[in-house]
Structure formats: C-alpha cells, structure tokens
Design an enzyme around this catalytic site. Structure first.
Site, mmCIF file in Angstrom:
data_model
loop_
_atom_site.group_PDB
_atom_site.id
_atom_site.type_symbol
_atom_site.label_atom_id
_atom_site.label_comp_id
_atom_site.label_asym_id
_atom_site.label_seq_id
_atom_site.Cartn_x
_atom_site.Cartn_y
_atom_site.Cartn_z
ATOM 1 N N HIS A 23 7.542 -23.407 31.481
ATOM 2 C CA HIS A 23 7.908 -23.264 29.801
ATOM 3 C C HIS A 23 6.959 -21.974 29.368
ATOM 4 O O HIS A 23 6.180 -21.928 28.531
ATOM 5 C CB HIS A 23 7.525 -24.178 28.767
ATOM 6 C CG HIS A 23 8.404 -25.313 28.834
ATOM 7 N ND1 HIS A 23 8.118 -26.328 27.945
ATOM 8 C CD2 HIS A 23 9.538 -25.457 28.979
ATOM 9 C CE1 HIS A 23 9.146 -27.311 28.165
ATOM 10 N NE2 HIS A 23 10.114 -26.669 28.695
ATOM 11 N N HIS A 79 22.050 -30.870 30.474
ATOM 12 C CA HIS A 79 21.112 -29.668 29.555
ATOM 13 C C HIS A 79 21.128 -28.581 29.983
ATOM 14 O O HIS A 79 21.282 -28.172 31.155
ATOM 15 C CB HIS A 79 19.639 -30.620 29.940
ATOM 16 C CG HIS A 79 18.495 -30.085 29.154
ATOM 17 N ND1 HIS A 79 18.294 -29.379 27.951
ATOM 18 C CD2 HIS A 79 17.269 -30.063 29.603
ATOM 19 C CE1 HIS A 79 17.126 -29.131 27.610
ATOM 20 N NE2 HIS A 79 16.438 -29.445 28.615
ATOM 21 N N GLU A 81 18.727 -26.038 29.424
ATOM 22 C CA GLU A 81 17.466 -25.390 29.663
ATOM 23 C C GLU A 81 17.519 -24.736 31.217
ATOM 24 O O GLU A 81 18.167 -25.592 31.992
ATOM 25 C CB GLU A 81 16.424 -26.323 29.559
ATOM 26 C CG GLU A 81 14.928 -25.698 29.475
ATOM 27 C CD GLU A 81 13.746 -26.239 28.541
ATOM 28 O OE1 GLU A 81 13.942 -27.509 28.500
ATOM 29 O OE2 GLU A 81 13.118 -25.561 28.175
ATOM 30 N N ASP A 83 15.532 -24.543 33.671
ATOM 31 C CA ASP A 83 15.186 -25.456 34.802
ATOM 32 C C ASP A 83 16.241 -26.271 35.711
ATOM 33 O O ASP A 83 16.133 -26.456 36.553
ATOM 34 C CB ASP A 83 13.896 -26.008 34.570
ATOM 35 C CG ASP A 83 13.908 -26.822 33.477
ATOM 36 O OD1 ASP A 83 14.676 -26.588 32.495
ATOM 37 O OD2 ASP A 83 13.411 -27.915 33.344
ATOM 38 N N HIS A 145 15.360 -33.883 25.570
ATOM 39 C CA HIS A 145 14.559 -33.325 24.512
ATOM 40 C C HIS A 145 15.088 -32.143 23.707
ATOM 41 O O HIS A 145 14.566 -31.749 22.860
ATOM 42 C CB HIS A 145 13.242 -32.949 24.725
ATOM 43 C CG HIS A 145 13.139 -31.745 25.705
ATOM 44 N ND1 HIS A 145 12.366 -30.656 25.516
ATOM 45 C CD2 HIS A 145 14.073 -31.407 27.053
ATOM 46 C CE1 HIS A 145 12.609 -29.761 26.474
ATOM 47 N NE2 HIS A 145 13.522 -30.332 27.393
ATOM 48 N N ASP A 164 16.012 -34.738 31.852
ATOM 49 C CA ASP A 164 14.257 -34.651 31.380
ATOM 50 C C ASP A 164 13.569 -36.114 31.284
ATOM 51 O O ASP A 164 12.572 -36.250 31.620
ATOM 52 C CB ASP A 164 14.159 -33.595 30.442
ATOM 53 C CG ASP A 164 14.287 -32.298 30.791
ATOM 54 O OD1 ASP A 164 13.688 -32.097 32.090
ATOM 55 O OD2 ASP A 164 14.706 -31.502 30.030
ATOM 56 N N TYR A 192 3.755 -35.532 30.743
ATOM 57 C CA TYR A 192 4.860 -35.238 30.240
ATOM 58 C C TYR A 192 5.478 -35.808 29.068
ATOM 59 O O TYR A 192 5.860 -35.089 27.984
ATOM 60 C CB TYR A 192 5.758 -35.711 31.351
ATOM 61 C CG TYR A 192 7.206 -35.040 31.295
ATOM 62 C CD1 TYR A 192 7.594 -33.849 32.122
ATOM 63 C CD2 TYR A 192 8.309 -35.549 30.687
ATOM 64 C CE1 TYR A 192 8.694 -33.526 32.180
ATOM 65 C CE2 TYR A 192 9.766 -35.012 30.951
ATOM 66 C CZ TYR A 192 9.901 -33.790 31.340
ATOM 67 O OH TYR A 192 11.105 -33.454 31.572
ATOM 68 N N HIS A 225 13.270 -34.090 37.082
ATOM 69 C CA HIS A 225 11.882 -33.849 37.377
ATOM 70 C C HIS A 225 11.093 -34.803 38.356
ATOM 71 O O HIS A 225 11.115 -36.042 37.429
ATOM 72 C CB HIS A 225 10.986 -33.172 36.555
ATOM 73 C CG HIS A 225 11.423 -31.916 35.726
ATOM 74 N ND1 HIS A 225 11.602 -30.794 36.404
ATOM 75 C CD2 HIS A 225 11.997 -31.933 34.270
ATOM 76 C CE1 HIS A 225 12.077 -29.976 35.416
ATOM 77 N NE2 HIS A 225 12.520 -30.671 34.221
HETATM 78 FE FE1 FEO Z 1 14.060 -29.506 29.274
HETATM 79 FE FE2 FEO Z 1 13.463 -29.843 32.422
HETATM 80 O O1 FEO Z 1 14.305 -29.005 31.022
#
Ligand code: FEO
Length: 395
Positions: A23, A79, A81, A83, A145, A164, A192, A225
């Site tokens: 981030h 998602h 994002e 990543d 999230h 996530d 996390y 992850h």
């Molecule tokens: Fe919310 Fe692992 O990205």
C-alpha cells in the site's frame, strides 16, 4: 511454475520475497507476501485473480507454461486492487474476448484503473458458474475489504476462494498452513486483520455467519495472500470471529515518543508500576518514532489498555505519535482503556492535546493524565510508578 492443489485446482501466483512495504509505504511486510492466482481446470477452465502489476508479464509468461491461454474460458476478478488485478492488462492483451466475472463494483474499480472495456459479466451472491463436473458459487463480500470484494466456493473440492479475507503478507514456498512456522503465520494473520480489516469487523461477522449458514463442507480456504488453509481451515474463521468482536488480550501497551529521554523514563517507570500492581499482565513499550507503525498497531489491537506519552513541542505532541493516533482512529478499535502522560519544559500542553486525540480515537480515558517538568527526578519517577499502579488497579 504452477503448484497443483487438487486434481482440478493449480496455484499459479507469484511469491514476492522482496516486498517490504505494501500500500505504498503504509504497511510493513517484514516477511514479504504472495499474490495468489488459481487456475481451475474442469470441462471449462477458470482463472481466479492475477498478480501485482510489476509481475504482470512474468505472470503471463509463467501461466503459458501451465496452459494455452486460449483455453481459459473465464477470468474471475474477486477484487479490483492492483495487487490482484495488476496482471489483467497483460493477460487480456492475449485473450481480449474472454469474459471477466466480477461484482458490479469491481467493474467500476477495474475500468477506473485500467480504462479498458473488457467483456465484463456481473455476478451477485448465489450466482453460479458451471465448469462441468464442478460449479463455482459466487458470494459478494462488500467491504471485505473493498466495496468490490467477492468470494467463490468450488463444490466437489469444497474450496472457498476468499481473496484478501483470511490472507497474510507471508512469503513461503511451503504453500500450506500446516507446513509453515505457526507463530510466524499467526503473527502475520493477526497483523493483517488489525491493520486492514478492523474497521469492517461488523461486516466480517455478518459475512462469516452468512457463509456458515450455507452448511457447506470446507476442505480448504484459498486466500489471495500467503498460505492456503488446508489443515483445520475453520481455525482462521474462528480467529476472525474472535478478532471481530472487540478483541483484547490481557496486555497493556505503552506507546510514546521522546525528545531528550524524559518521556521515555516516564514510560518505563509507569511500566514498572503496572508490572508491580498487576498479576502477570504483560506490559509492552514502543517508541513510536523508532518502531514500525504496523507492528505497534497490532500490539494496540491485542491490548486491553494503552498509555500514550509525548513531551510538549510547539504546544502539541511529537509527529510520530500524532500520525499513529490518526491511523488508530481510522481503524476504530473498540473497548480499550487509556491514559496519557508526558514531560514538558515550558507550557506543557501535550497531555491535554494527547488526551483529546486519544478520546477521539475511541479510547476510554480512565484516569487524569500525568505531566512532569523537565527531566523526571526520582520523586517524579516514583509518581510515575504510582500512576502505573493506579492505572493497573482500574483494569
Ligand atoms: Fe485489497 Fe490484496 O488487495
């Protein structure tokens, strides 16, 4: 390339051993991370998520070693994002017409970031995608999230792909929860949760209850992850339920900053007082100017009470502590007691400023703040010990 998880599911992600900040600079990843992507081969083939943008080309090249990309029938984007969606541009360049299954909100986040008019297919909770013998069932998970987040469940293999949720920033070649160091895994999972998911705890509980109400068998949870939960996968679900419910352990944390060691001496004397008065409650001290912010946040998350200390500077407090409280306010921790302290040389506003910030961050101040002039002498340090004892007696 590619790690077989079941007869039909293969892990095709990227382990990022070098990642130390996530981030931007906001989240420390001392143990690296991974971007987990999963390929499901049945009569039809689906790819779940991709990897972080810098690894996009590498991801696509590696994926070609596992499958002819033209054989991918469906891409699933859980998602937006980057990543997880960062590999889409390189992938969709090769298979531009392949449908991308995602939530309505993910279309917004994906279009907003990549400005591509891909073949999106919107899915909602309960929608299914047949792959032949096995079927994927989608579950929207807004605010777990991001508003666009989504899970899916693969029957037959009984796997929940949770993106996530239930993840950890934890690089390992071992892939599964039962193979890695359990203390490291727990530390990364709780860090996390504390740093990313705490503000959404109410929704975490609701979503878990919803998924459990389906009474589905569960062999594995595959997050986006870290490790796959295959041994007793419900353990991480149970931990999430605990963490989401105003979590606290029998721990007191002292977070302070110091200019010329006076506030540090106060912090240590207060810790001594707490140690003497309490019956085995651990007290942990962190200098906000020196210790990693996310590690301190994790310790605050675990604590039943927190003391914050800063000397007065420019009629306020030192910047690292101010930044820490800004972060903690956003995380909306609940059910934590607090007190403040600090040294001063002239005007001495720090404890009033700090007390207000701590209250605004949602803590309950349980005793008046303690301020000491200049460098605390033995008498002052004794007051600090008594302050710590009084604080401990109120817990
Ligand atoms: Fe919310 Fe692992 O990205």
């Amino acid at each position: 390339m590619g790690r077989k998880i079941t007869d039909s599911v293969t892990w095709v992600g990227k382990i990022d051993w070098e990642l130390k900040k996530f981030h931007g600079e906001d989240y420390s990843t001392h143990r690296g991370s991974s971007y987990n992507s999963y390929l499901i081969k049945d009569e039809k083939t689906a790819l779940i998520d991709t990897v972080w943008a810098p690894f996009a080309e590498e991801f696509v090249e590696d994926l070609k070693k596992v499958i002819d990309l033209a054989e991918i029938d469906y891409v699933i984007a859980n998602h937006g994002e980057i990543d997880h969606s960062g590999g889409l541009v390189a992938l969709m360049r090769e298979i531009p017409n392949t449908p991308i299954y995602c939530t309505e909100n993910a279309i917004k986040s994906l279009k907003g970031q990549f400005h591509e008019d891909w073949n999106f297919v919107t899915v909602k909770t309960g929608d299914t995608l047949s792959l032949g013998k096995k079927t994927l069932t989608f579950v929207e998970a807004p605010m777990l999230h991001w508003p666009d987040s989504m899970f899916e469940y693969l029957d037959g293999d009984a796997i929940l792909f949770s993106n996530d949720a239930f993840g950890q920033h934890y690089a390992t070649e071992l892939l599964y929860n039962d193979l890695v160091d359990q203390a490291e895994l727990y530390q990364e999972a709780i860090k996390y949760y504390a740093n990313i998911l705490t503000p959404f705890s109410r929704l975490v509980v609701r979503k878990i209850e919803e998924v459990l109400s389906f009474n589905l068998p569960l062999n594995m949870i595959c997050p986006s992850h870290g490790v796959i939960w295959r041994k007793d996968p419900v353990q991480i679900v149970e931990n999430y339920m605990k963490w989401a419910n105003n979590y606290q352990e029998d721990q007191v944390t002292i977070v302070y900053d110091t200019m010329w060691e006076g506030t540090r001496k106060m912090a240590e004397a207060i810790a001594e007082g707490i140690g003497r008065a309490s019956n085995g409650t651990p007290v942990k001290l962190y200098n906000a100017g020196k210790i990693d912010k996310n590690d301190i946040v994790t310790e605050i998350f675990k604590s039943k009470a927190v003391l914050f200390g800063s000397p007065t500077v420019n009629k306020g407090i030192l910047a690292p502590l101010s930044g820490m409280l800004h972060e903690v306010k956003g995380l909306a921790f609940k059910n934590k007691k607090a007190a403040v302290f600090g040294t001063y040389g002239w005007s001495g506003e720090s404890i009033d400023v700090l007390g207000k910030m701590v209250e605004e961050a949602g803590f309950e101040i349980i005793q008046p703040g303690l301020k000491k002039l200049w460098s605390p002498d033995d008498l002052s340090l004794n007051d600090c010990r008594e302050f710590g004892k009084a604080f401990a007696s109120k817990l």
